[in-house]
Design a protein around this motif. Structure first.
Motif, short mmCIF file in Angstrom:
data_model
loop_
_atom_site.label_atom_id
_atom_site.label_comp_id
_atom_site.label_asym_id
_atom_site.label_seq_id
_atom_site.Cartn_x
_atom_site.Cartn_y
_atom_site.Cartn_z
N SER A 105 0.77 -1.16 0.04
CA SER A 105 -0.16 -0.21 0.07
C SER A 105 0.76 1.41 0.01
CB SER A 105 -1.03 0.07 1.17
OG SER A 105 -1.76 -1.08 1.24
N GLN A 106 0.40 2.13 -0.83
CA GLN A 106 1.46 3.61 -0.96
C GLN A 106 0.72 4.61 0.01
OE1 GLN A 106 4.06 3.49 -2.75
NE2 GLN A 106 3.60 1.35 -2.89
N GLY A 107 -0.64 4.28 0.57
CA GLY A 107 -1.03 5.36 1.39
C GLY A 107 -2.39 4.75 2.17
N GLU A 108 -3.09 5.86 2.94
CA GLU A 108 -4.30 5.38 3.41
C GLU A 108 -5.35 6.52 3.35
OE1 GLU A 108 -2.74 2.69 7.38
OE2 GLU A 108 -3.47 4.97 7.72
N LEU A 109 -6.55 5.99 3.13
CA LEU A 109 -7.70 6.89 3.29
C LEU A 109 -8.63 6.28 4.73
CD1 LEU A 109 -8.79 6.28 -0.54
CD2 LEU A 109 -7.32 8.07 0.16
N VAL A 110 -8.85 7.38 5.27
CA VAL A 110 -9.57 7.14 6.59
C VAL A 110 -11.06 7.22 6.12
CG1 VAL A 110 -9.74 7.87 8.94
CG2 VAL A 110 -7.49 8.19 7.87
N LEU A 111 -11.92 6.50 6.57
CA LEU A 111 -13.19 6.49 6.32
C LEU A 111 -14.08 6.66 7.49
CD1 LEU A 111 -11.92 4.96 3.98
CD2 LEU A 111 -13.72 3.26 3.89
N ASP A 112 -15.18 7.49 7.35
CA ASP A 112 -16.06 7.44 8.44
C ASP A 112 -16.85 6.38 8.57
OD1 ASP A 112 -18.28 7.39 6.55
OD2 ASP A 112 -18.34 9.77 6.46
N PRO A 129 -16.24 10.05 -2.52
CA PRO A 129 -15.27 11.06 -1.74
C PRO A 129 -15.98 11.55 -0.45
CG PRO A 129 -15.43 11.57 -4.34
CD PRO A 129 -16.49 10.39 -3.89
N ALA A 130 -17.47 11.56 -0.55
CA ALA A 130 -18.13 11.84 0.79
C ALA A 130 -17.83 11.02 1.94
CB ALA A 130 -19.57 11.88 0.44
N GLY A 131 -17.50 9.85 1.89
CA GLY A 131 -17.02 8.98 2.92
C GLY A 131 -15.82 8.99 3.54
N ILE A 132 -14.66 9.71 2.94
CA ILE A 132 -13.57 9.87 3.37
C ILE A 132 -13.22 11.18 4.22
CG2 ILE A 132 -11.19 9.98 2.52
CD1 ILE A 132 -12.14 8.94 -0.16
N ILE A 133 -12.56 10.82 5.36
CA ILE A 133 -12.00 11.85 6.36
C ILE A 133 -11.00 12.62 6.21
CG2 ILE A 133 -12.13 12.56 8.85
CD1 ILE A 133 -13.67 10.02 9.45
N GLU A 134 -9.83 11.81 5.78
CA GLU A 134 -8.72 12.02 5.64
C GLU A 134 -7.79 11.39 4.74
OE1 GLU A 134 -4.55 12.23 8.92
OE2 GLU A 134 -6.62 11.60 9.51
N VAL A 135 -6.57 11.87 4.15
CA VAL A 135 -5.96 11.37 3.06
C VAL A 135 -4.39 11.08 3.50
CG1 VAL A 135 -4.99 11.45 0.80
CG2 VAL A 135 -7.37 12.06 1.08
N ARG A 136 -3.86 10.14 3.68
CA ARG A 136 -2.66 9.86 4.22
C ARG A 136 -1.44 9.37 3.22
NH1 ARG A 136 -4.30 6.72 9.66
NH2 ARG A 136 -5.33 8.69 10.88
N GLY A 137 -0.37 9.73 3.20
CA GLY A 137 0.60 9.05 1.98
C GLY A 137 0.69 10.04 0.79
N THR A 138 1.61 9.62 -0.08
CA THR A 138 1.58 10.25 -1.52
C THR A 138 1.42 9.03 -2.37
OG1 THR A 138 2.94 11.97 -0.72
CG2 THR A 138 2.90 11.74 -3.05
N SER A 140 -3.15 11.27 -4.90
CA SER A 140 -3.13 12.02 -3.37
C SER A 140 -3.33 13.47 -3.52
CB SER A 140 -2.11 11.57 -2.60
OG SER A 140 -0.91 11.87 -3.10
N ALA A 141 -2.71 14.17 -4.37
CA ALA A 141 -2.75 15.47 -4.35
C ALA A 141 -4.19 15.95 -4.69
CB ALA A 141 -1.75 16.07 -5.26
N ASP A 142 -4.79 15.24 -5.39
CA ASP A 142 -6.12 15.76 -5.77
C ASP A 142 -7.36 15.61 -4.75
OD1 ASP A 142 -5.13 16.52 -8.32
OD2 ASP A 142 -5.37 14.54 -9.12
N LEU A 143 -7.10 14.67 -3.76
CA LEU A 143 -8.23 14.05 -2.97
C LEU A 143 -8.47 15.17 -2.09
CD1 LEU A 143 -7.42 10.52 -2.72
CD2 LEU A 143 -9.51 11.69 -3.78
N PRO A 144 -7.51 16.02 -1.22
CA PRO A 144 -8.15 16.88 -0.13
C PRO A 144 -9.00 17.83 -0.65
CG PRO A 144 -5.63 16.71 -0.15
CD PRO A 144 -6.03 15.96 -1.45
#
Length: 385
Positions: free
Chosen positions: A285-292, A308-317, A343-347
């Motif tokens: 895995s190259q990163g993490e997506l934190v879900l509600d 996208p609505a269910g994601i709280i945080e983006v971690r990693g590149t 990852s740069a497009d998600l925040p």
């Protein structure tokens, strides 16, 4: 045990006798003598049993340890080396000796062997994974017995399988095996460590996720694995629809003939697509997506794609197409998947509905962050009663 001895034992396990393709794994301790040198008599027993399976019309892939142990003698190493360079040198010398001996033993049965050395990268990168599959497929089509080992000569401590049990489980799924046989110096799974006076063998494990046993204790000196690694391999295979037999190497003929020796782990899951198997057990895995909480339920219970609505945080590149972990707010991994965005497009889009994103940014944002077809949801373990 001779082939005649195996035929005398009544075949009972149709998981083995009915398998079109078998992956068989044997460890170093099952191939070497007390001094750590190759034990030719043990190898003959193994090869005779594998050749008999071929004679019954079954495809056979052998995952064999023993390269490092084979190289210790010629290099006058009395003990298993500790430093990486010496381990790699022993493996480099021993791999050719090991394959050469297998080649001569299989030749007695008019069978040809082919060497397949794998690194972690060969199963963690999708293009390498596909290349490995093509190699196995063609070897088997040509009637060759593939002999697989980790490429210890280039592997590092940080990037390696660590044991051939896990490698065997991944190879079993890669080649579409119908059963996996793990051969060991232990004759079965026991309720406790086999040295314990109250330890009892377990002949059948219907659901490995409900298994409660003591797997403490170190493995053999010349090997790297132990019972825990074999259970990990059995868990990977069984959850992917592949039954597993754990048996003593000296009983290989009986095990491959379907006799009730050792321990049978029944398949508990459905056979996964190779991409999902790779995602679940082999991808890095190259990163993490934190879900509600709602997204966790949607992914795990409703088998929905991640929006996208269910994601709280983006971690990693990471880049679009890379594997990522999907985790809960508490940090538990609930799935792995191939992400559809950099990852740069998600925040700027997480926590927002696709309807709003399309209205604001255009039709290109009407897509999932991780599509359901590109997601391997982690099975939830049931607590033993």
């Amino acid at each position: 045990m001779s082939e005649a001895g195996a035929s005398a034992a009544a075949p009972a396990r149709t998981e083995i006798t009915g398998a079109h393709r078998l992956v068989v794994k044997v460890g170093s301790s099952s191939l070497t003598d007390a001094s750590g040198a190759l034990d030719i008599a043990r190898m003959e027993v193994l090869v005779d049993a594998l050749a008999a399976a071929r004679g019954r019309g079954q495809d056979v892939v052998l995952v064999s340890s023993g390269a490092m142990a084979s190289g210790m003698g010629p290099l006058r190493m009395k003990h298993r080396p500790r430093d990486l360079a010496s381990k790699q040198a022993a493996a480099s010398v021993g791999q050719g000796l090991l394959l050469g001996r297998y080649g001569s033993l299989f030749a007695r049965h008019d069978l040809t062997v082919g060497q397949v050395l794998l690194t972690v990268e060969d199963v963690t990168r999708q293009d390498h994974y596909r290349n490995a599959l093509r190699t196995f497929t063609r070897l088997i089509e040509l009637g060759v017995v593939p002999i697989v080992n980790e490429n210890d000569t280039v592997a590092t401590h940080e990037i390696r399988f660590g044991d051939n049990d896990r490698l065997a489980a991944l190879v079993a799924h890669l080649v579409g095996a119908d059963a996996l046989v793990l051969l060991s110096d232990v004759d079965a799974l026991y309720t406790e460590h086999p040295s314990h006076p109250e330890a009892r063998p377990i002949p059948l494990v219907p659901d490995i996720e409900e298994l409660v046993v003591d797997t403490s204790g170190r493995g053999a000196e010349v090997g790297t694995g132990g019972m825990e690694t074999k259970l990990q391999a059995a868990r990977i295979a069984a959850a992917s629809g592949i039954p597993v037999v754990l048996a003593a190497a000296e009983r290989v003929a009986d095990a491959l003939a379907g006799a009730e020796v050792g321990t049978l782990f029944q398949a508990t899951g459905k056979r996964r697509a190779r991409k999902l198997m790779w995602l679940a057990y082999a991808s890095v895995s190259q990163g993490e997506l934190v879900l509600d909480a709602g997204a966790v339920r949607a992914v795990t219970e409703r088998k929905a794609s991640l929006l996208p609505a269910g994601i709280i945080e983006v971690r990693g590149t990471f880049r679009a197409g890379d594997p990522v972990r999907l985790v809960s707010e508490a940090g538990a991994v609930v799935a792995r998947g191939l992400v559809g965005y950099d990852s740069a497009d998600l925040p700027g889009i997480i926590g927002r509905s696709t309807r709003d994103l399309v209205a604001e940014r255009g039709a290109g944002f009407d897509r999932e962050v991780v599509h359901r077809d590109d997601m391997a949801v982690r099975a939830r373990r049931r607590k033993p009663s």
